[in-house]
Design a protein around this motif. Structure first.
Motif, PDB file in Angstrom:
ATOM      1  N   GLU B  12       0.861  -1.183   0.000  1.00  0.00           N
ATOM      2  CA  GLU B  12       0.000   0.000   0.000  1.00  0.00           C
ATOM      3  C   GLU B  12       0.900   1.237   0.000  1.00  0.00           C
ATOM      4  O   GLU B  12       1.776   1.376   0.859  1.00  0.00           O
ATOM      5  N   GLY B  13       0.697   2.090  -0.984  1.00  0.00           N
ATOM      6  CA  GLY B  13       1.467   3.326  -1.042  1.00  0.00           C
ATOM      7  C   GLY B  13       2.850   3.184  -1.659  1.00  0.00           C
ATOM      8  O   GLY B  13       3.571   4.169  -1.799  1.00  0.00           O
ATOM      9  N   VAL B  14       3.256   1.994  -2.029  1.00  0.00           N
ATOM     10  CA  VAL B  14       4.566   1.834  -2.680  1.00  0.00           C
ATOM     11  C   VAL B  14       4.425   2.229  -4.151  1.00  0.00           C
ATOM     12  O   VAL B  14       3.470   1.832  -4.820  1.00  0.00           O
ATOM     13  N   SER B  15       5.371   3.036  -4.633  1.00  0.00           N
ATOM     14  CA  SER B  15       5.226   3.606  -5.970  1.00  0.00           C
ATOM     15  C   SER B  15       5.482   2.580  -7.069  1.00  0.00           C
ATOM     16  O   SER B  15       6.111   1.548  -6.854  1.00  0.00           O
ATOM     17  N   ARG B  16       4.989   2.923  -8.234  1.00  0.00           N
ATOM     18  CA  ARG B  16       5.196   2.099  -9.413  1.00  0.00           C
ATOM     19  C   ARG B  16       6.682   1.938  -9.717  1.00  0.00           C
ATOM     20  O   ARG B  16       7.145   0.871 -10.105  1.00  0.00           O
ATOM     21  N   GLU B  17       7.451   3.022  -9.508  1.00  0.00           N
ATOM     22  CA  GLU B  17       8.895   2.982  -9.784  1.00  0.00           C
ATOM     23  C   GLU B  17       9.574   1.971  -8.868  1.00  0.00           C
ATOM     24  O   GLU B  17      10.419   1.194  -9.312  1.00  0.00           O
ATOM     25  N   ASP B  18       9.198   1.995  -7.592  1.00  0.00           N
ATOM     26  CA  ASP B  18       9.806   1.063  -6.641  1.00  0.00           C
ATOM     27  C   ASP B  18       9.483  -0.382  -7.002  1.00  0.00           C
ATOM     28  O   ASP B  18      10.354  -1.245  -7.003  1.00  0.00           O
ATOM     29  N   ILE B  19       8.209  -0.632  -7.308  1.00  0.00           N
ATOM     30  CA  ILE B  19       7.812  -2.009  -7.645  1.00  0.00           C
ATOM     31  C   ILE B  19       8.553  -2.465  -8.900  1.00  0.00           C
ATOM     32  O   ILE B  19       9.092  -3.570  -8.962  1.00  0.00           O
ATOM     33  N   THR B  20       8.635  -1.577  -9.891  1.00  0.00           N
ATOM     34  CA  THR B  20       9.320  -1.935 -11.131  1.00  0.00           C
ATOM     35  C   THR B  20      10.790  -2.243 -10.869  1.00  0.00           C
ATOM     36  O   THR B  20      11.335  -3.212 -11.399  1.00  0.00           O
ATOM     37  N   LEU B  21      11.435  -1.421 -10.034  1.00  0.00           N
ATOM     38  CA  LEU B  21      12.844  -1.658  -9.730  1.00  0.00           C
ATOM     39  C   LEU B  21      13.036  -3.008  -9.040  1.00  0.00           C
ATOM     40  O   LEU B  21      13.959  -3.760  -9.360  1.00  0.00           O
ATOM     41  N   ILE B  22      12.140  -3.340  -8.119  1.00  0.00           N
ATOM     42  CA  ILE B  22      12.255  -4.632  -7.428  1.00  0.00           C
ATOM     43  C   ILE B  22      12.085  -5.783  -8.426  1.00  0.00           C
ATOM     44  O   ILE B  22      12.866  -6.730  -8.437  1.00  0.00           O
ATOM     45  N   LEU B  23      11.088  -5.666  -9.305  1.00  0.00           N
ATOM     46  CA  LEU B  23      10.829  -6.755 -10.249  1.00  0.00           C
ATOM     47  C   LEU B  23      11.967  -6.895 -11.256  1.00  0.00           C
ATOM     48  O   LEU B  23      12.384  -8.006 -11.596  1.00  0.00           O
ATOM     49  N   ASP B 143       4.189 -12.867  -7.199  1.00  0.00           N
ATOM     50  CA  ASP B 143       3.052 -13.092  -8.087  1.00  0.00           C
ATOM     51  C   ASP B 143       3.147 -12.169  -9.303  1.00  0.00           C
ATOM     52  O   ASP B 143       2.973 -12.598 -10.446  1.00  0.00           O
ATOM     53  N   MET B 144       3.474 -10.896  -9.049  1.00  0.00           N
ATOM     54  CA  MET B 144       3.560  -9.933 -10.156  1.00  0.00           C
ATOM     55  C   MET B 144       4.720 -10.280 -11.083  1.00  0.00           C
ATOM     56  O   MET B 144       4.630 -10.147 -12.290  1.00  0.00           O
ATOM     57  N   MET B 145       5.830 -10.754 -10.483  1.00  0.00           N
ATOM     58  CA  MET B 145       6.972 -11.146 -11.306  1.00  0.00           C
ATOM     59  C   MET B 145       6.581 -12.295 -12.235  1.00  0.00           C
ATOM     60  O   MET B 145       6.903 -12.293 -13.426  1.00  0.00           O
ATOM     61  N   THR B 146       5.827 -13.263 -11.693  1.00  0.00           N
ATOM     62  CA  THR B 146       5.418 -14.417 -12.486  1.00  0.00           C
ATOM     63  C   THR B 146       4.471 -13.985 -13.614  1.00  0.00           C
ATOM     64  O   THR B 146       4.569 -14.457 -14.741  1.00  0.00           O
ATOM     65  N   GLY B 177      -0.626  -3.787  -5.059  1.00  0.00           N
ATOM     66  CA  GLY B 177       0.460  -3.809  -6.032  1.00  0.00           C
ATOM     67  C   GLY B 177      -0.038  -3.749  -7.463  1.00  0.00           C
ATOM     68  O   GLY B 177       0.414  -2.937  -8.266  1.00  0.00           O
ATOM     69  N   LEU B 178      -1.012  -4.594  -7.763  1.00  0.00           N
ATOM     70  CA  LEU B 178      -1.489  -4.691  -9.146  1.00  0.00           C
ATOM     71  C   LEU B 178      -2.196  -3.419  -9.591  1.00  0.00           C
ATOM     72  O   LEU B 178      -2.041  -2.977 -10.732  1.00  0.00           O
ATOM     73  N   VAL B 179      -2.994  -2.822  -8.689  1.00  0.00           N
ATOM     74  CA  VAL B 179      -3.686  -1.585  -9.050  1.00  0.00           C
ATOM     75  C   VAL B 179      -2.645  -0.497  -9.354  1.00  0.00           C
ATOM     76  O   VAL B 179      -2.756   0.234 -10.340  1.00  0.00           O
ATOM     77  N   THR B 180      -1.602  -0.419  -8.524  1.00  0.00           N
ATOM     78  CA  THR B 180      -0.537   0.564  -8.769  1.00  0.00           C
ATOM     79  C   THR B 180       0.108   0.343 -10.133  1.00  0.00           C
ATOM     80  O   THR B 180       0.471   1.282 -10.833  1.00  0.00           O
ATOM     81  N   MET B 181       0.264  -0.928 -10.511  1.00  0.00           N
ATOM     82  CA  MET B 181       0.944  -1.242 -11.761  1.00  0.00           C
ATOM     83  C   MET B 181       0.007  -1.145 -12.971  1.00  0.00           C
ATOM     84  O   MET B 181       0.405  -1.473 -14.094  1.00  0.00           O
ATOM     85  N   GLY B 182      -1.234  -0.747 -12.751  1.00  0.00           N
ATOM     86  CA  GLY B 182      -2.147  -0.520 -13.880  1.00  0.00           C
ATOM     87  C   GLY B 182      -2.912  -1.738 -14.341  1.00  0.00           C
ATOM     88  O   GLY B 182      -3.486  -1.735 -15.427  1.00  0.00           O
TER      89      GLY B 182
END
Lengths: 177, 316
Positions: B12-23, B143-146, B177-182
């Motif tokens: 919750e509240g983690v940015s798209r950039e952060d999630i993308t960098l992790i993935l 899950d998002m990575m998969t 996570g998924l909502v943030t990623m569109g």
């Protein structure tokens, strides 16, 4: 930082790579068991050019490997920035092969130390040799290049900037201050 | 590159950039896992404490493996063997651990917000491995990575989470996570298991599994927690299977290719049939592999020194 002078132009780089290639072939008696591994970034592009030259001279292709040393750096704990990890692609089995490590600038020697550790985790090469375009001195580890394009005496405050066409639009080596 | 977050407490509240960098980073680590020596020396000298106040096999195993693969030292505490049984408070346990110079704390706890509490009172980096029915961020990341491996982008992807949404931290983290990623996220399950405010999170509710199957690119199927049977949220397991169980017949009837995910452990023959779980569209074992890579990436990105950002200084 400002440009102090041009150390090498495109032609100088090309001539150096020609000589390096011949030296590699001469020292290793041809291309048997050779693998050329370039260190990202720019070492990989130089490695590609050496492979092209070997192809021109010997008519055969030598396998290329790309190495990202990020995870093997010794300053990781001190970095505030997390370097982006690029792909390491060494498809050939490096066990018992002669690995020629290629990088653009040899400076403290720490990158090469990291690269050797990374290679050792992938197998046990018969030997590792080092080819660099520029050796600027100031080693902090007992490491020496086997093939050097140009030795450039520098001061620690200066910086050597290597530009490669594929990435920077032109071939050039600059001394910056 | 540096993450904006200092701890991984939830998505919750983690940015798209952060999630993308992790993935992106996790993809690189996945390649490391394929090497002859699947280990790198990056976090040598760092110590991770795995605090599991709730039973867990795979998450704990996955974290421990990830920690070892990046050369961190690990110590394990589990509630059943620790002094929690002797009445020690969470804060005291944590302070003791910190006195031992621990760099990372990976925690699973039955109380929602427990890792947030630790983050306020400790200097170590806190990674939430599941807090009550709140969040389980590394599960959602894997899950998002998969999903990303299969579909290249999460943007516009239709993901439907099936099962007990109300009590699921996996569902909650997936939704954030998924909502943030569109992605377009939906949920499906018995009305007693769907929280009321779902639409406010940008989520579509599918009361019937047939409607979900007709639209989903991905089905993330949750485990029916048999221990919740006592609360009578649904009449019987058989009825649950009849209404919401993913069977091969149901999938075949749609005539569509739907990716099947499950965070495990599976109740075979309840929420998911064996021939689906082991079938061609199942990526359940890829999820497990990716779990290790994602956790390595999180440790790598949250480890080491950190540039001081505003708001970093919090009083202990």
């Amino acid at each position: 930082m400002n440009i102090k002078c041009e150390i090498m132009n495109a032609q100088d780089i090309s001539r150096s790579l020609n000589r390096l290639t011949h030296e590699i072939l001469e020292r290793n008696h041809g291309i048997g068991d050779l693998v050329i591994v370039g260190i990202r970034n720019r070492g990989d592009m130089l490695a590609q050019r050496i492979i092209q030259r070997i192809q021109d001279i010997e008519g055969k292709t030598v396998p290329l490997g790309l190495l990202d040393i990020t995870l093997y750096r010794d300053d990781f704990q001190r970095l505030t920035d997390r370097p982006v990890i690029q792909e390491t692609e060494i498809v050939t089995d490096i066990n018992d092969r002669k690995v020629i490590l290629v990088d653009d600038v040899l400076y403290t020697g720490r990158t090469i130390r990291a690269a050797m550790d990374a290679l050792m985790d992938m197998g046990r090469p018969a030997l590792i040799q080092l080819a660099v375009l520029v050796d600027r001195g100031h080693r902090e580890l007992p490491i020496k290049a086997d093939y050097v394009g140009k030795n450039v005496p520098t001061s620690v405050t200066e910086q050597v900037q290597v530009k490669i066409k594929e990435q920077d639009g032109e071939d050039q080596v600059l001394l910056m201050e | 590159m540096q993450l904006e977050i200092r701890h991984l407490l939830g998505l919750e509240g983690v940015s798209r950039e952060d999630i993308t960098l992790i993935l992106d980073t996790a993809e690189s680590f996945k390649k490391v896992l394929e090497r002859p020596i699947p280990k790198v020396p990056t976090l040598r000298g760092k110590t991770v404490a795995n605090l599991f106040f709730e039973p867990s096999t795979r998450t704990r195993f996955s974290f421990e493996l990830a920690e070892k693969r990046v050369s961190a030292d690990t110590v394990n505490f589990s509630a059943s063997t620790s002094s929690v049984l002797k009445g020690e408070t969470l804060k005291d346990t944590a302070r003791n651990i910190e006195a031992m110079k621990i760099d990372f704390v990976v925690m699973r706890h039955s109380a929602p917000g427990a890792p947030h509490f630790l983050a306020r009172c400790l200097n170590s980096v806190i990674i939430n491995a599941g807090d009550g029915a709140h969040e389980h961020p590394t599960q959602a990341l894997l899950d998002m990575m998969t999903m990303r491996e299969q579909f290249t982008s999460l943007e516009g992807l239709k993901v439907i989470v099936v099962g007990d949404i109300e009590h699921s931290r996996v569902a909650r983290s997936n939704i954030y996570g998924l909502v943030t990623m569109g992605a377009h996220v939906g949920v499906c399950g018995p009305a007693t298991m769907i929280p009321r405010q779902m639409e406010d999170l940008g989520v579509t509710v599918y009361p019937a599994i047939e409607d979900a199957l007709a639209e989903a690119d991905v089905l993330n199927i949750l485990r029916i927690q048999l221990e919740r049977q006592k609360q009578a949220l649904f009449p019987s397991l058989r009825e649950y299977r009849n209404l919401f169980g993913i069977t091969l017949e149901r999938l075949d009837r749609t005539g569509r290719d739907i990716m099947i995910m499950h965070p495990g452990p599976i109740n075979r023959g309840v929420e998911l049939d064996s021939n689906v779980a082991d079938g061609d569209y199942s990526v359940i074992l890829d999820q497990v592999t990716n779990g290790v890579a994602v956790r390595m990436a999180v440790l790598y990105l949250l480890g080491g020194e950190r540039q001081k950002l505003e708001g970093d200084d919090h009083a202990a």
